[in-house]
Motif scaffolding. Structure first.
Motif, PDB file in Angstrom:
ATOM      1  N   ALA A  92       1.028  -0.805   0.269  1.00  0.00           N
ATOM      2  CA  ALA A  92      -0.128  -0.086   0.322  1.00  0.00           C
ATOM      3  C   ALA A  92       0.582   1.690  -0.238  1.00  0.00           C
ATOM      4  O   ALA A  92       0.189   2.149  -0.611  1.00  0.00           O
ATOM      5  CB  ALA A  92      -1.080  -0.156   1.189  1.00  0.00           C
ATOM      6  N   VAL A  93       1.215   1.380   0.618  1.00  0.00           N
ATOM      7  CA  VAL A  93       2.761   2.101   1.207  1.00  0.00           C
ATOM      8  C   VAL A  93       3.634   2.368  -0.811  1.00  0.00           C
ATOM      9  O   VAL A  93       3.752   3.840  -1.285  1.00  0.00           O
ATOM     10  CB  VAL A  93       3.809   2.197   2.119  1.00  0.00           C
ATOM     11  N   TRP A  94       3.962   1.554  -0.832  1.00  0.00           N
ATOM     12  CA  TRP A  94       4.715   1.574  -2.498  1.00  0.00           C
ATOM     13  C   TRP A  94       3.833   2.317  -3.255  1.00  0.00           C
ATOM     14  O   TRP A  94       3.557   2.954  -3.905  1.00  0.00           O
ATOM     15  CB  TRP A  94       4.687   0.361  -3.117  1.00  0.00           C
ATOM     16  N   MET A  95       2.430   1.506  -3.575  1.00  0.00           N
ATOM     17  CA  MET A  95       1.127   2.282  -4.389  1.00  0.00           C
ATOM     18  C   MET A  95       0.578   3.280  -4.243  1.00  0.00           C
ATOM     19  O   MET A  95       0.507   4.241  -4.984  1.00  0.00           O
ATOM     20  CB  MET A  95       0.039   1.125  -4.176  1.00  0.00           C
ATOM     21  N   ILE A 185      -3.848  10.157   5.412  1.00  0.00           N
ATOM     22  CA  ILE A 185      -2.653  10.788   6.550  1.00  0.00           C
ATOM     23  C   ILE A 185      -2.608  12.104   5.624  1.00  0.00           C
ATOM     24  O   ILE A 185      -2.320  11.946   4.727  1.00  0.00           O
ATOM     25  CB  ILE A 185      -1.342   9.770   6.206  1.00  0.00           C
ATOM     26  N   PRO A 186      -2.552  13.684   6.460  1.00  0.00           N
ATOM     27  CA  PRO A 186      -2.405  14.623   5.258  1.00  0.00           C
ATOM     28  C   PRO A 186      -0.495  14.248   4.860  1.00  0.00           C
ATOM     29  O   PRO A 186       0.506  14.435   5.502  1.00  0.00           O
ATOM     30  CB  PRO A 186      -2.371  15.754   6.567  1.00  0.00           C
ATOM     31  N   LYS A 187      -0.978  15.329   3.639  1.00  0.00           N
ATOM     32  CA  LYS A 187       0.821  14.930   2.999  1.00  0.00           C
ATOM     33  C   LYS A 187       1.547  16.051   3.992  1.00  0.00           C
ATOM     34  O   LYS A 187       2.895  16.434   3.551  1.00  0.00           O
ATOM     35  CB  LYS A 187       0.254  15.623   1.615  1.00  0.00           C
ATOM     36  N   ASP A 188       0.992  16.894   4.798  1.00  0.00           N
ATOM     37  CA  ASP A 188       1.558  17.995   5.322  1.00  0.00           C
ATOM     38  C   ASP A 188       2.841  17.221   6.496  1.00  0.00           C
ATOM     39  O   ASP A 188       3.776  17.659   6.162  1.00  0.00           O
ATOM     40  CB  ASP A 188       1.455  19.314   6.032  1.00  0.00           C
ATOM     41  N   VAL A 201      12.272   5.799   5.651  1.00  0.00           N
ATOM     42  CA  VAL A 201      11.940   4.673   6.620  1.00  0.00           C
ATOM     43  C   VAL A 201      12.381   5.026   8.812  1.00  0.00           C
ATOM     44  O   VAL A 201      10.808   4.945   8.889  1.00  0.00           O
ATOM     45  CB  VAL A 201      13.783   3.681   7.592  1.00  0.00           C
ATOM     46  N   GLN A 202      12.725   6.655   8.691  1.00  0.00           N
ATOM     47  CA  GLN A 202      11.798   7.170  10.419  1.00  0.00           C
ATOM     48  C   GLN A 202      10.772   7.794   9.721  1.00  0.00           C
ATOM     49  O   GLN A 202       9.294   7.895  10.287  1.00  0.00           O
ATOM     50  CB  GLN A 202      12.659   8.619  10.418  1.00  0.00           C
ATOM     51  N   LYS A 203       9.834   8.570   7.608  1.00  0.00           N
ATOM     52  CA  LYS A 203       8.636   8.703   8.364  1.00  0.00           C
ATOM     53  C   LYS A 203       8.110   7.121   7.862  1.00  0.00           C
ATOM     54  O   LYS A 203       6.900   7.607   8.181  1.00  0.00           O
ATOM     55  CB  LYS A 203       8.272   9.454   6.317  1.00  0.00           C
ATOM     56  N   PHE A 204       8.244   6.369   7.659  1.00  0.00           N
ATOM     57  CA  PHE A 204       7.231   5.271   7.473  1.00  0.00           C
ATOM     58  C   PHE A 204       6.650   4.354   9.063  1.00  0.00           C
ATOM     59  O   PHE A 204       6.061   4.185   9.814  1.00  0.00           O
ATOM     60  CB  PHE A 204       7.954   3.942   7.312  1.00  0.00           C
ATOM     61  N   THR A 205       8.148   4.683   9.697  1.00  0.00           N
ATOM     62  CA  THR A 205       8.109   3.841  11.378  1.00  0.00           C
ATOM     63  C   THR A 205       7.304   5.651  12.695  1.00  0.00           C
ATOM     64  O   THR A 205       7.005   5.113  13.571  1.00  0.00           O
ATOM     65  CB  THR A 205       9.546   4.054  12.511  1.00  0.00           C
ATOM     66  N   ARG A 206       7.704   6.570  12.155  1.00  0.00           N
ATOM     67  CA  ARG A 206       7.372   7.964  12.961  1.00  0.00           C
ATOM     68  C   ARG A 206       6.305   8.124  12.500  1.00  0.00           C
ATOM     69  O   ARG A 206       5.337   9.075  13.477  1.00  0.00           O
ATOM     70  CB  ARG A 206       8.587   8.923  13.133  1.00  0.00           C
ATOM     71  N   ILE A 207       5.396   7.945  11.268  1.00  0.00           N
ATOM     72  CA  ILE A 207       3.984   8.800  10.623  1.00  0.00           C
ATOM     73  C   ILE A 207       2.773   8.090  10.259  1.00  0.00           C
ATOM     74  O   ILE A 207       2.208   7.310  10.631  1.00  0.00           O
ATOM     75  CB  ILE A 207       4.361   9.692  10.015  1.00  0.00           C
ATOM     76  N   THR A 208       4.193   7.086   8.985  1.00  0.00           N
ATOM     77  CA  THR A 208       2.702   6.023   8.457  1.00  0.00           C
ATOM     78  C   THR A 208       2.498   5.261   9.127  1.00  0.00           C
ATOM     79  O   THR A 208       1.350   5.017   9.925  1.00  0.00           O
ATOM     80  CB  THR A 208       3.561   5.268   7.160  1.00  0.00           C
ATOM     81  N   PRO A 210       2.203   4.957  12.991  1.00  0.00           N
ATOM     82  CA  PRO A 210       1.223   4.890  13.937  1.00  0.00           C
ATOM     83  C   PRO A 210      -0.275   5.814  13.346  1.00  0.00           C
ATOM     84  O   PRO A 210      -1.201   5.629  14.162  1.00  0.00           O
ATOM     85  CB  PRO A 210       2.026   6.421  14.358  1.00  0.00           C
ATOM     86  N   LEU A 211      -0.471   7.014  12.573  1.00  0.00           N
ATOM     87  CA  LEU A 211      -0.989   7.163  12.057  1.00  0.00           C
ATOM     88  C   LEU A 211      -2.368   6.167  11.299  1.00  0.00           C
ATOM     89  O   LEU A 211      -3.309   5.637  10.800  1.00  0.00           O
ATOM     90  CB  LEU A 211      -1.018   8.023  11.488  1.00  0.00           C
TER      91      LEU A 211
END
Length: 297
Positions: A92-95, A185-188, A201-208, A210-211
């Motif tokens: 899904a993240v890839w898509m 999830i807001p793009k901001d 990786v940090q975006k995935f673990t810290r944003i994606t 949790p949300l």
């Protein structure tokens, strides 16, 4: 008088909720109550039901075939969770990547297996994992010098076929659930993280992650239920409810065997009640651990 009653603002909410209440009571509460009462009886078609107390449950506790079915269902549930939670999320993240091309085509391709009849899919996979040298999987293995494997005769190899079928059918469905969550999830957040120098990786673990928690909890909940309630896939893969040494027997398959094949409806009802308790216990535990029942500050 009747018109005033129907158009009353106090009555309107109850009128709107009434269809759900009726469906819930008729198709869930009543069958559950009937099954619970039946589990304490000896019930066979054409004969009068006889009260046996907890004999059905006592018999279950010493039934090795039942525990084999429970073990198979638990193993299937765990393996499907290991595959059908992280991989659909990553797909899904890839898509959802803005540089992804052919997004709609890939979404359709991943989702298409879910539209296929499980009877047809099970039959196809049974032929694919067949014993003959001409079967697809053995033909592929033969090119590497591997002797034909009797996939559906062994516990491990049988579950490989079963998990392959489950992954093929449901990976796309779970992927769409996660994709829907990602698009909320807001793009901001990602733009701010990029400005701060965060890696992918940090975006995935810290944003994606949790949300995506609400979506993950939902997918996990339905996957637990689906894993424990699986039946038709196993029945079609082994072309019946009698796999060798019960390697493909599930809890629902055992319920079917006792209730339909052996006409022992009381004992089958006890199996169903135990299945409900197991499913509810696992799901309520994971919901509690995920913090769903905690009050927000």
């Amino acid at each position: 008088m009747l018109k005033n009653f129907l158009y009353s603002q106090k009555v309107a909410p109850y009128v709107f909720v009434l269809p759900f209440v009726l469906v819930f009571v008729i198709f869930w509460v009543y069958p559950l109550a009937s099954s619970f009462g039946m589990s304490f009886q000896k019930v066979t078609l054409g004969q009068e039901a006889a009260w046996v107390g907890i004999d059905n449950y006592t018999k279950l506790m010493g039934d090795t075939v039942f525990f084999k079915a429970v073990g198979n269902s638990a193993l299937y549930m765990i393996l499907t969770l290991v595959i059908l939670i992280p991989f659909p999320m990553l797909f899904a993240v890839w898509m959802n990547n803005k540089f992804m091309w052919g997004r709609e085509w890939f979404k359709s391709a991943f989702f298409f297996p879910a539209l296929t009849s499980v009877v047809v899919a099970g039959t196809v996979f049974r032929l694919m994992f067949g014993e003959m040298e001409g079967s697809l999987i053995n033909s592929i293995l033969g090119t590497f010098g591997v002797e034909p494997i009797k996939f559906l005769k062994g516990q491990t190899t049988g579950f490989i076929a079963l998990i392959a079928l489950a992954s093929w059918r449901w990976l796309g469905v779970n992927m769409l659930y996660f994709l829907s969550g990602l698009q909320n999830i807001p793009k901001d957040y990602y733009e701010a993280a990029s400005i701060d120098g965060a890696s992918a990786v940090q975006k995935f673990t810290r944003i994606t992650m949790p949300l995506l928690k609400p979506t993950t909890i939902y997918v996990l909940t339905i996957s637990i239920y689906a894993g424990l309630a699986m039946f038709i896939e196993s029945m079609m893969l082994w072309n019946g409810n009698n796999s060798p040494k019960n390697i493909g027997l599930t809890i629902v398959g055992y319920l079917y065997r006792q209730g339909i094949e052996k006409n022992n409806l009381g004992y089958a009802a006890a199996v169903g009640i135990v299945l409900l308790i197991i499913a509810m216990t696992i799901n309520l535990t994971q919901l509690a651990l995920s913090g769903l029942f905690k009050k927000e500050d």
